[in-house]
Design a protein around this motif. Structure first.
Motif, PDB file in Angstrom:
ATOM      1  N   GLN A  55      35.002  39.183  34.087  1.00  0.00           N
ATOM      2  CA  GLN A  55      35.730  38.904  35.321  1.00  0.00           C
ATOM      3  C   GLN A  55      34.809  39.042  36.546  1.00  0.00           C
ATOM      4  OE1 GLN A  55      39.236  41.321  35.716  1.00  0.00           O
ATOM      5  NE2 GLN A  55      40.184  39.945  37.214  1.00  0.00           N
ATOM      6  N   CYS A  56      33.973  40.078  36.529  1.00  0.00           N
ATOM      7  CA  CYS A  56      33.035  40.289  37.641  1.00  0.00           C
ATOM      8  C   CYS A  56      31.980  39.177  37.700  1.00  0.00           C
ATOM      9  CB  CYS A  56      32.357  41.646  37.501  1.00  0.00           C
ATOM     10  SG  CYS A  56      33.470  43.043  37.759  1.00  0.00           S
ATOM     11  N   GLN A  58      36.319  43.199  31.861  1.00  0.00           N
ATOM     12  CA  GLN A  58      35.960  43.506  33.245  1.00  0.00           C
ATOM     13  C   GLN A  58      34.610  42.888  33.611  1.00  0.00           C
ATOM     14  OE1 GLN A  58      36.472  47.853  32.622  1.00  0.00           O
ATOM     15  NE2 GLN A  58      37.745  47.778  34.470  1.00  0.00           N
ATOM     16  N   MET A  86      32.310  49.901  30.795  1.00  0.00           N
ATOM     17  CA  MET A  86      33.243  48.860  31.217  1.00  0.00           C
ATOM     18  C   MET A  86      33.588  48.003  30.014  1.00  0.00           C
ATOM     19  SD  MET A  86      31.643  47.519  34.860  1.00  0.00           S
ATOM     20  CE  MET A  86      32.937  46.292  35.047  1.00  0.00           C
ATOM     21  N   TYR A 105      39.686  33.537  32.546  1.00  0.00           N
ATOM     22  CA  TYR A 105      39.153  33.970  33.846  1.00  0.00           C
ATOM     23  C   TYR A 105      38.671  32.773  34.669  1.00  0.00           C
ATOM     24  CZ  TYR A 105      39.267  38.743  32.068  1.00  0.00           C
ATOM     25  OH  TYR A 105      39.682  39.954  31.559  1.00  0.00           O
TER      26      TYR A 105
END
Length: 1045
Positions: free
Chosen positions: A998-999, A995, A991, A1031
């Motif tokens: 963001q998670c 990503q 990843m 984010y």
């Protein structure tokens, strides 16, 4: 040899004295100079015995020279009871020192200390006939049977006589220097074997001319033994070493129990004497023994048996109780009074001699039971007046009756006369005019109640600190277990399944964290049996019992109830401790048992002691109940006369008995100045101020109360990783280049003669250390070989070793080839902390796996088989640059490892089949940035549930620890797995970091988790800060939109 001037007295001391040792010696001299009594407490390992000897002998020497080279003409008859004073210290008028302790094995160690000093007074050790007799036949006898046989053979004009006794006088004349050098029981015995004189009477003659006399307690406490000593008590001083049990010993010595079985045996022996006397008259016309006297004795005993059986007992639980003077009323009904008691005692003496002569003919070695009854009469009628009886209680208790006795219609009862004033015995020394009485031990606390019980004035008192540093002791109160269930061993809780399981899970964790030997003390045998039974039978979801999990870490040994089996249990413990196939041994024992009394678990034999509750005396025991009632009555009557007087009540005594038993148990560890260990108190009641005030003074400054078990596991693990390594012994031995060459000797408290040899053989020092990590030089050694021998560590300052210094430690590490350039990274000194940590990849798969790592791990003080931390990882990533600290040094390592941690596992199978992971210590490292970790603002305790009072939040490492703990607390188990999975994905590059961020933002987006978003930003590499901010902004906008809708 250094000389210290203390209160005008020059004291020669074999070593450079610690400050607490000088204070101790000064208090001893003050008591002697002022003819005052003293209570002196000094922890084991502070050189208490050596200080006591040097100070006392220096004072004695200042009054005049020692009596060396002097002798005295020997008497030609055995010692008899006499109150007549003999010459003191030979022909001089100087005082004699009477030094007593509990056992001869302890006296043996005192003699060894005397040999190390510069003082050579004339001395002797008194022993019993059982220890010193060398007669072929008499030496095979025991007790009073042996005494009577000895007296019989030593009488003049006997056809059979002892060949050794007549040689005593000549040997004393030919060897006037006997006792000028320290001699022990074995030395006297060997003199008798080699040259012929009786060792027993040799010591009895020698004690009349010595400067210092060594003897067990009973030679002074027992009135008969005390009268046999030819001393001028007004010119004597008395020392009781290891005096923590003195009050109970004095009370027991002044009390008696007469069970039905003993009384029946006395009646049988009286009948035997009648038959023997009649037989002699008929066979050989021997009229020296009158059978009528023995018939009178038997009749009195039968009447007493009947009288006891007729005592009305309304309640089996409470028995029959009367005030102490009632004993004279009971015996008076049988015509046993002050006038007739002496005649009955004479008849018993005749009976004992008659029985002894018969036993010698039949080669029967059984003891004479009638003499026990004689002792009882001597005790009751010892004074012409009965004033002392007010301190007693008469009690008749009905015992369990055997089936055979039930068929005969008999009941088994015990007549008791219990003394509840131990001061009766001690006050006799005051009446004799003894100059000073010094009581000393490692555990006299709490002192107030101790002094009140003995009814003596102790104007001089001392509670000495230990000579160890704060890095050598960990002491904590553990009020809750791994799942938060409270520890409280009171009768309301101790039988609950939850309590026993929680205690078992806690001990599993302690067994894993604590290296080598672990001692676990229970309040009673009942609780011990109940807990171990539960742990063996109750299994968790994965079918593994708590007992099996304990045995996985340490091999268990349980203290037996039978004294005869105890030496075997000690041997078993030592064998398991040295077994390299396990990570040590665990000894389950009880407070007030043999393990807690006087045994030396130095170094690896006892790295930690766990006390699982408060060992109160059994409340429904008749003796305990009557003692409390007696003290309450005394306090009430005295309080009416003096309102300001602080008196000892029954409740005070009851509580302090528990505290004194705890102090005695925890004193088994940290036995010398270079030892280290942990004291773990698993009961919430230890957190109460009144309880802590009764703990030994030297422990109190180090005692911390914890709120969560995870904190305990973290601090305890760090102590054995870092704190224990600060022991001067370890660092100095390593500095010398070869641990195996570090030789120290310690005079430890021996176990007992029968098994002290096996216990004194400790684990040999190690000869190997790891080199893969800078700290490993101090940590990883071969199993069982990282300490000097158990009987071989010098107490206090008796070692050639010196405490480590920063410079020495720095040289050590540099000379070892490990590139340590920063002295601050060496674990040494009171406040120095190890800054170099093993680090484990946070993204490793094993975070989600319950199985421990199979890869080599660096473990403090241990090898692979001896794990202090059960770290659940397959791979351990080490910082290649040992200068990588939060101080700003450049970091190096794999670029794939943006986050690292060290974790400590806390086991708990009460709530689930898998263990709960508490990340007690975390070290986060940035991936690309060389700057130090940014200061993190920890969440308040009320929001995280984690109490920060025990965590030093001043350094970046611990701030990172707090953050990761808060992450785990705020996320659910599934979310935490997702969090770890994201870190793994980042490592494997499956990843993108965008990503991942963001998670993480999504995981932390709940209202109660918003502070984690701000905190996590501090650990995001600088080049991704703007992306993370984006984010965050998107998340805030999304949350606002949802709120409006």
């Amino acid at each position: 040899m250094p000389t210290y001037k203390l209160r005008g007295i020059d004291v020669d001391f074999p070593f450079e004295a610690y400050e607490c040792q000088k204070v101790y010696m000064e208090k001893v001299i003050e008591a002697l100079q002022n003819r005052s009594n003293a209570l002196l407490e000094s922890p084991t390992g502070t050189g208490k015995t050596l200080c006591l000897l040097c100070a006392t002998l220096a004072w004695r020497k200042s009054l005049g020279g020692f009596s060396t080279g002097r002798s005295k003409k020997s008497s030609q008859s055995p010692d008899r009871d006499s109150d007549e004073p003999s010459s003191q210290s030979g022909a001089t008028n100087l005082p004699t020192i009477v030094y007593t302790t509990r056992t001869h094995s302890q006296l043996r160690q005192v003699i060894q200390e005397l040999k190390r000093s510069n003082y050579r007074p004339k001395m002797v050790v008194l022993g019993s006939r059982e220890q010193l007799c060398i007669h072929d036949k008499v030496s095979l006898l025991h007790g009073k049977a042996q005494t009577h046989a000895c007296h019989f053979l030593c009488r003049k004009r006997q056809k059979r006589h002892c060949i050794h006794y007549p040689q005593v006088a000549d040997y004393m004349k030919q060897n006037p220097h006997l006792g000028d050098e320290p001699v022990d029981i074995e030395d006297l015995f060997n003199i008798g074997r080699r040259y012929g004189p009786c060792p027993y009477y040799l010591s009895r003659e020698l004690h009349k001319v010595v400067d210092i006399l060594f003897a067990p307690y009973n030679y002074l406490i027992d009135r008969g033994n005390r009268k046999s000593l030819k001393l001028d008590w007004q010119k004597s001083i008395v020392i009781f070493d290891e005096a923590h049990n003195l009050e109970s010993l004095c009370a027991d010595a002044a009390s008696f129990d007469l069970p039905s079985g003993l009384l029946t045996a006395c009646i049988s022996e009286a009948k035997t004497c009648i038959d023997l006397a009649v037989s002699r008259r008929e066979d050989s016309n021997d009229k020296s023994r009158n059978p009528d006297n023995f018939a009178i004795l038997r009749a009195l005993l039968l009447k007493l048996e009947k009288r006891i059986a007729e005592v009305p007992i309304e309640s089996k639980e409470f028995g029959f109780t009367k005030p102490g003077p009632y004993i004279y009323e009971l015996l008076g009904d049988l015509n046993i009074t002050h006038k007739t008691a002496s005649k009955i005692i004479n008849i018993i003496e005749e009976a004992a001699v008659l029985l002894e002569e018969d036993k010698q003919q039949k080669k029967n070695e059984t003891a004479c039971r009638l003499e026990s009854f004689s002792d009882i009469l001597n005790l009751i009628f010892r004074d012409k007046v009965n004033a002392h009886a007010d301190f007693y209680r008469v009690h008749v208790q009905e015992a369990e009756t055997k089936a055979t006795e039930i068929l005969k219609g008999k009941t088994s009862r015990t007549l008791s006369w219990w003394c509840f004033n131990p001061g009766i015995t001690m006050q006799e020394f005051s009446r004799l005019g003894v100059g000073s009485i010094i009581l000393t031990s490692g555990t006299l606390s709490p002192m107030d109640s101790f002094a009140q019980e003995l009814k003596l004035d102790f104007p001089i008192r001392l509670e000495n600190p230990h000579v160890i540093s704060s890095t050598q002791i960990w002491a904590g109160v553990v009020p809750v277990g791994p799942s938060g269930y409270s520890f409280n061993s009171s009768y309301r809780n101790r039988d609950s399944l939850e309590y026993k399981q929680e205690l078992g899970n806690a001990i599993v964790n302690f067994a894993r964290i604590v290296p080598d030997g672990l001692l676990v003390f229970f309040p009673s045998y009942y609780i011990l049996d109940q807990c171990i039974g539960c742990w063996k039978n109750m299994s968790s979801v994965n079918s593994t019992t708590i007992w099996e999990r304990i045995c996985k870490h340490k091999k268990p040994v349980i203290e037996p109830r039978q004294s005869s089996l105890f030496p075997l249990s000690i041997e078993d413990y030592m064998a398991k401790l040295k077994d390299t196939s396990s990570s040590g041994a665990i000894f389950f024992a009880v407070c007030r048992g043999k393990v807690s009394e006087g045994l030396d678990f130095a170094d690896h034999a006892g790295r930690a002691v766990v006390v699982t509750g408060l060992p109160f005396p059994t409340s429904n025991d008749a003796k305990v109940r009557l003692k409390r009632e007696y003290l309450d009555q005394q306090a009430q009557s005295l309080k009416e006369g003096c309102q300001a007087l602080k008196l000892l009540t029954g409740e005070d005594w009851y509580n302090r008995q528990a505290s004194r038993a705890v102090n005695q148990a925890v004193g088994r560890v940290i036995r010398h100045s270079h030892d280290y260990g942990a004291i773990i108190l698993c009961d919430e009641r230890f957190g109460y101020p009144n309880r802590q005030s009764q703990i030994s003074r030297w422990i109190q400054p180090h005692l911390t109360c914890y709120n969560k078990f995870g904190e305990v596991a973290f601090k305890l693990t760090r102590f054995f990783r870092d704190g224990g390594m600060c022991s001067p012994t370890k660092l100095k031995l390593l500095e010398n280049g070869n641990i195996a060459d570090g030789r120290e000797t310690k005079t430890a408290q021996p176990l007992d003669k029968s098994y002290s040899e096996s216990f004194s053989t400790g684990l040999k020092p190690a000869d190997k250390a790891c080199s893969t990590n800078p700290i490993s030089v101090l940590r990883e050694v071969k199993r069982g070989n990282s300490s000097s021998q158990l009987g071989g560590i010098l107490p206090a300052n008796r070692s050639f070793l010196t405490p480590c210094k920063e410079g020495q430690a720095s040289e050590l590490m540099q000379s070892s080839g490990h590139g340590f350039k920063d002295k601050k990274s060496i674990p040494c000194g009171g406040n120095k902390q190890q800054k170099n940590h093993e680090v484990i990849d946070l993204i490793d798969d094993s975070l989600l796996d319950e199985k421990p790592s199979k890869e080599p791990q660096l473990v403090p003080l241990l090898t692979k088989k001896r794990k202090v931390l059960n770290i659940e990882h397959d791979t351990m990533q080490h910082v290649k640059n040992t200068g990588d600290h939060a101080s700003g040094a450049q970091r190096s390592g794999s670029s794939d490892h943006p986050f690292m941690l060290t974790s400590v596992k806390v086991e708990n199978t009460r709530t689930s089949d898998t263990s709960t992971m508490v990340n007690a210590k975390v070290h986060l490292l940035q991936k690309d940035e060389g700057a130090a970790l940014a200061d993190a603002k920890p969440l308040g305790p009320e929001r995280t549930g984690f109490h920060l009072s025990t965590i030093p939040c001043g350094d970046e490492e611990t701030k990172g620890s707090v953050f990761l703990i808060q992450v785990k607390e705020k996320l659910s188990s599934a979310e935490y797995k997702e969090f770890v999975g994201l870190m793994k994905a980042l490592k494997s590059k499956t990843m993108k970091i965008g990503q991942v961020l963001q998670c993480i933002v999504r995981l932390f987006s709940e209202p109660e988790r918003l502070p984690l978003l701000d905190r996590f930003k501090d650990y995001v590499p600088a080049k991704y800060q703007s992306l993370y901010e984006q984010y965050l902004k998107t998340n805030v906008e999304s949350s606002t939109s949802k709120t409006r809708n």
